[in-house]
Design an enzyme around this catalytic site. Structure first.
Site, PDB file in Angstrom:
ATOM      1  N   VAL A  34      15.415   2.067 -13.621  1.00 31.17           N
ATOM      2  CA  VAL A  34      14.907   2.812 -14.785  1.00 31.17           C
ATOM      3  C   VAL A  34      15.498   4.219 -14.881  1.00 31.17           C
ATOM      4  O   VAL A  34      15.375   4.876 -15.911  1.00 31.17           O
ATOM      5  CB  VAL A  34      13.353   2.895 -14.808  1.00 31.17           C
ATOM      6  CG1 VAL A  34      12.724   1.518 -14.930  1.00 31.17           C
ATOM      7  CG2 VAL A  34      12.805   3.650 -13.606  1.00 31.17           C
ATOM      8  N   ASN A  83       5.042   1.192 -14.688  1.00 27.89           N
ATOM      9  CA  ASN A  83       4.565   1.242 -13.301  1.00 27.89           C
ATOM     10  C   ASN A  83       5.628   1.724 -12.323  1.00 27.89           C
ATOM     11  O   ASN A  83       5.299   2.333 -11.296  1.00 27.89           O
ATOM     12  CB  ASN A  83       4.081  -0.166 -12.922  1.00 27.89           C
ATOM     13  CG  ASN A  83       3.914  -0.335 -11.434  1.00 27.89           C
ATOM     14  OD1 ASN A  83       2.958   0.148 -10.846  1.00 27.89           O
ATOM     15  ND2 ASN A  83       4.886  -1.005 -10.783  1.00 27.89           N
ATOM     16  N   TYR A 106       6.008  15.291  -5.958  1.00 26.38           N
ATOM     17  CA  TYR A 106       5.400  14.012  -6.373  1.00 26.38           C
ATOM     18  C   TYR A 106       4.223  14.298  -7.306  1.00 26.38           C
ATOM     19  O   TYR A 106       4.087  13.679  -8.366  1.00 26.38           O
ATOM     20  CB  TYR A 106       4.944  13.189  -5.163  1.00 26.38           C
ATOM     21  CG  TYR A 106       4.252  11.907  -5.578  1.00 26.38           C
ATOM     22  CD1 TYR A 106       4.977  10.865  -6.165  1.00 26.38           C
ATOM     23  CD2 TYR A 106       2.872  11.742  -5.436  1.00 26.38           C
ATOM     24  CE1 TYR A 106       4.340   9.699  -6.584  1.00 26.38           C
ATOM     25  CE2 TYR A 106       2.232  10.579  -5.858  1.00 26.38           C
ATOM     26  CZ  TYR A 106       2.975   9.557  -6.434  1.00 26.38           C
ATOM     27  OH  TYR A 106       2.349   8.406  -6.856  1.00 26.38           O
TER      28      TYR A 106
HETATM   29  P1  NDP Z   1       5.650  -0.031  -4.311  1.00 26.64           P
HETATM   30  O1  NDP Z   1       6.685   0.723  -3.557  1.00 26.64           O
HETATM   31  O2  NDP Z   1       5.014  -1.208  -3.659  1.00 26.64           O
HETATM   32  O3  NDP Z   1       6.234  -0.489  -5.719  1.00 26.64           O
HETATM   33  C1  NDP Z   1       7.039   0.363  -6.498  1.00 26.64           C
HETATM   34  C2  NDP Z   1       7.743  -0.470  -7.546  1.00 26.64           C
HETATM   35  O4  NDP Z   1       8.539   0.404  -8.357  1.00 26.64           O
HETATM   36  C3  NDP Z   1       8.671  -1.494  -6.934  1.00 26.64           C
HETATM   37  O5  NDP Z   1       8.585  -2.694  -7.657  1.00 26.64           O
HETATM   38  C4  NDP Z   1      10.047  -0.868  -7.117  1.00 26.64           C
HETATM   39  O6  NDP Z   1      11.023  -1.889  -7.278  1.00 26.64           O
HETATM   40  C5  NDP Z   1       9.843  -0.109  -8.431  1.00 26.64           C
HETATM   41  N1  NDP Z   1      10.826   0.936  -8.599  1.00 26.64           N
HETATM   42  C6  NDP Z   1      10.984   2.055  -7.850  1.00 26.64           C
HETATM   43  N2  NDP Z   1      12.038   2.759  -8.288  1.00 26.64           N
HETATM   44  C7  NDP Z   1      12.554   2.054  -9.333  1.00 26.64           C
HETATM   45  C8  NDP Z   1      13.661   2.255 -10.196  1.00 26.64           C
HETATM   46  N3  NDP Z   1      14.460   3.326 -10.065  1.00 26.64           N
HETATM   47  N4  NDP Z   1      13.902   1.352 -11.174  1.00 26.64           N
HETATM   48  C9  NDP Z   1      13.103   0.274 -11.297  1.00 26.64           C
HETATM   49  N5  NDP Z   1      12.041   0.023 -10.518  1.00 26.64           N
HETATM   50  C10 NDP Z   1      11.779   0.910  -9.547  1.00 26.64           C
HETATM   51  O7  NDP Z   1       4.539   1.047  -4.690  1.00 26.64           O
HETATM   52  P2  NDP Z   1       3.236   0.973  -5.622  1.00 26.64           P
HETATM   53  O8  NDP Z   1       3.018  -0.380  -6.137  1.00 26.64           O
HETATM   54  O9  NDP Z   1       2.172   1.620  -4.882  1.00 26.64           O
HETATM   55  O10 NDP Z   1       3.690   1.950  -6.794  1.00 26.64           O
HETATM   56  C11 NDP Z   1       3.631   1.597  -8.164  1.00 26.64           C
HETATM   57  C12 NDP Z   1       3.214   2.814  -8.976  1.00 26.64           C
HETATM   58  O11 NDP Z   1       1.907   3.195  -8.581  1.00 26.64           O
HETATM   59  C13 NDP Z   1       4.088   4.048  -8.778  1.00 26.64           C
HETATM   60  O12 NDP Z   1       4.289   4.654 -10.034  1.00 26.64           O
HETATM   61  C14 NDP Z   1       3.242   4.937  -7.874  1.00 26.64           C
HETATM   62  O13 NDP Z   1       3.560   6.290  -8.039  1.00 26.64           O
HETATM   63  C15 NDP Z   1       1.871   4.587  -8.375  1.00 26.64           C
HETATM   64  N6  NDP Z   1       0.757   4.898  -7.476  1.00 26.64           N
HETATM   65  C16 NDP Z   1       0.711   4.368  -6.225  1.00 26.64           C
HETATM   66  C17 NDP Z   1      -0.366   4.656  -5.399  1.00 26.64           C
HETATM   67  C18 NDP Z   1      -0.452   4.177  -3.989  1.00 26.64           C
HETATM   68  O14 NDP Z   1      -1.257   4.742  -3.198  1.00 26.64           O
HETATM   69  N7  NDP Z   1       0.274   3.137  -3.595  1.00 26.64           N
HETATM   70  C19 NDP Z   1      -1.484   5.483  -5.881  1.00 26.64           C
HETATM   71  C20 NDP Z   1      -1.305   6.005  -7.203  1.00 26.64           C
HETATM   72  C21 NDP Z   1      -0.241   5.688  -7.977  1.00 26.64           C
HETATM   73  P3  NDP Z   1      12.506  -1.869  -6.685  1.00 26.64           P
HETATM   74  O15 NDP Z   1      12.486  -1.092  -5.415  1.00 26.64           O
HETATM   75  O16 NDP Z   1      12.816  -3.329  -6.504  1.00 26.64           O
HETATM   76  O17 NDP Z   1      13.304  -1.252  -7.776  1.00 26.64           O
HETATM   77  C1  8X3 Z   2      -0.326   7.842  -4.696  1.00 21.60           C
HETATM   78  C2  8X3 Z   2      -1.581   8.384  -4.134  1.00 21.60           C
HETATM   79  O1  8X3 Z   2      -2.536  10.334  -2.843  1.00 21.60           O
HETATM   80  O2  8X3 Z   2      -0.700   9.115  -1.846  1.00 21.60           O
HETATM   81  O3  8X3 Z   2      -0.047   8.396  -5.932  1.00 21.60           O
HETATM   82  O4  8X3 Z   2      -0.317  10.576  -3.698  1.00 21.60           O
HETATM   83  S1  8X3 Z   2      -1.253   9.674  -3.096  1.00 21.60           S
END
Ligand code: NDP
Ligand code: 8X3
Length: 256
Positions: free
Chosen positions: A65, A91, A157
């Site tokens: 992306v 996401n 972040y």
């Molecule tokens: P994961 O690392 O498990 O998943 C992240 C996803 O984003 C993967 O599918 C990865 O796919 C994709 N991604 C990352 N960079 C790119 C890119 N440049 N282009 C396309 N796809 C990309 O983490 P989460 O599921 O936890 O994260 C998902 C979202 O939730 C994020 O926006 C994160 O900030 C947010 N979030 C997460 C929290 C947590 O505690 N886990 C809490 C709050 C928010 P690939 O590497 O194959 O490209």
């Molecule tokens: C992901 C949650 O608290 O690790 O956004 O930043 S935290």
């Protein structure tokens, strides 16, 4: 809930919350448009979903992306039927590093801002005009508790997620005279690959993040995403903050 004849586009569907959203929308009968960089994960996900839901419509493609021209090219060359996106789940995102700002790696900052902010914008800028033309659509951004509270060493972040919050609000205002809806789902600690990515694969630093309490699962977040998309057309869920019960704020976690 009936999502048949509904096209749901999920970015970052190869793991964590995005992958859980794919499962949750598939369960409700949606057609899935899925992207991420790891194409092998998307192939496996498709095969798993097709076994679980025979006849499901899924189109996946590799996409970074951050790559503006790739985003534009890949989306603009989708078959027309797949451009009728009803729900966009922005996401794809990540954190990199946990450092004092003046000691942080500039490459980490660029990766976070390019993905979480600019990547989300590129996708949104391409898809939302199609929704406006159809007078139909729902944009669901995955923000974070980090977009509401800054925590120590979270600096860039957190800034990226504050930006997601501002963009969500700005988009909702700009679309106020359309039938489109804009939602942000903002989780606290969710056990996914997130911390492994943040700490560049250092398991010794990633594992303890979820120790001593029950974190959210990515399915918990997907449940909130699907719920917000399931409301009647006149109901717009603006924001959901979803935390583990043991978490009271970004930094207040009851670890036992
Ligand atoms: P994961 O690392 O498990 O998943 C992240 C996803 O984003 C993967 O599918 C990865 O796919 C994709 N991604 C990352 N960079 C790119 C890119 N440049 N282009 C396309 N796809 C990309 O983490 P989460 O599921 O936890 O994260 C998902 C979202 O939730 C994020 O926006 C994160 O900030 C947010 N979030 C997460 C929290 C947590 O505690 N886990 C809490 C709050 C928010 P690939 O590497 O194959 O490209
Ligand atoms: C992901 C949650 O608290 O690790 O956004 O930043 S935290």
């Amino acid at each position: 809930m009936n999502f048949s004849n509904t096209i749901v586009f999920i970015t970052g569907a190869s793991s964590g919350i995005g992958r859980s959203c794919a499962y949750a929308f598939a369960k409700e009968g949606a057609k899935l448009l899925l992207c991420a960089r790891r194409g092998d994960h998307l192939v496996q996900l498709t095969s798993d979903l097709e076994k679980l839901y025979p006849g499901i419509s899924i189109l996946t493609f590799e996409l970074d992306v951050r790559d503006r021209s790739a985003v534009e090219d890949r989306l603009n060359t989708l078959p027309d039927a797949w451009k009728a996106i009803d729900v966009l789940v922005n996401n794809a995102g990540l954190s990199r590093g946990l450092d004092r700002l003046h000691e942080g790696l500039i490459e980490d900052w660029e990766e976070m801002l390019d993905t979480n902010v600019k990547g989300l914008l590129y996708i949104t800028r391409t898809v939302v005009p199609w929704m406006v033309a159809r007078a139909k659509g729902h944009i669901i951004n995955i923000g974070s508790i980090a977009g509401h509270e800054v925590y120590p060493k979270g600096n860039v972040y957190c800034a990226s997620k504050y930006a997601v919050d501002a963009l969500t609000k700005g988009l909702r205002i700009d679309l106020f005279d359309t039938p489109l809806r804009v939602t942000t789902v903002d989780p606290g600690l969710v056990e996914t690959e997130f911390s492994m990515v943040r700490f560049h694969g250092d398991e010794a630093r990633a594992k303890p993040v979820y120790k001593g309490f029950t974190p959210l699962s990515p399915d918990d977040v997907a449940d909130a995403v699907v719920w917000s998309a399931s409301k009647p057309a006149h109901v717009q869920i603006a924001e959901i903050i979803i935390l583990p019960t043991a978490q009271a704020s970004a930094t207040t976690v009851n670890r036992v």
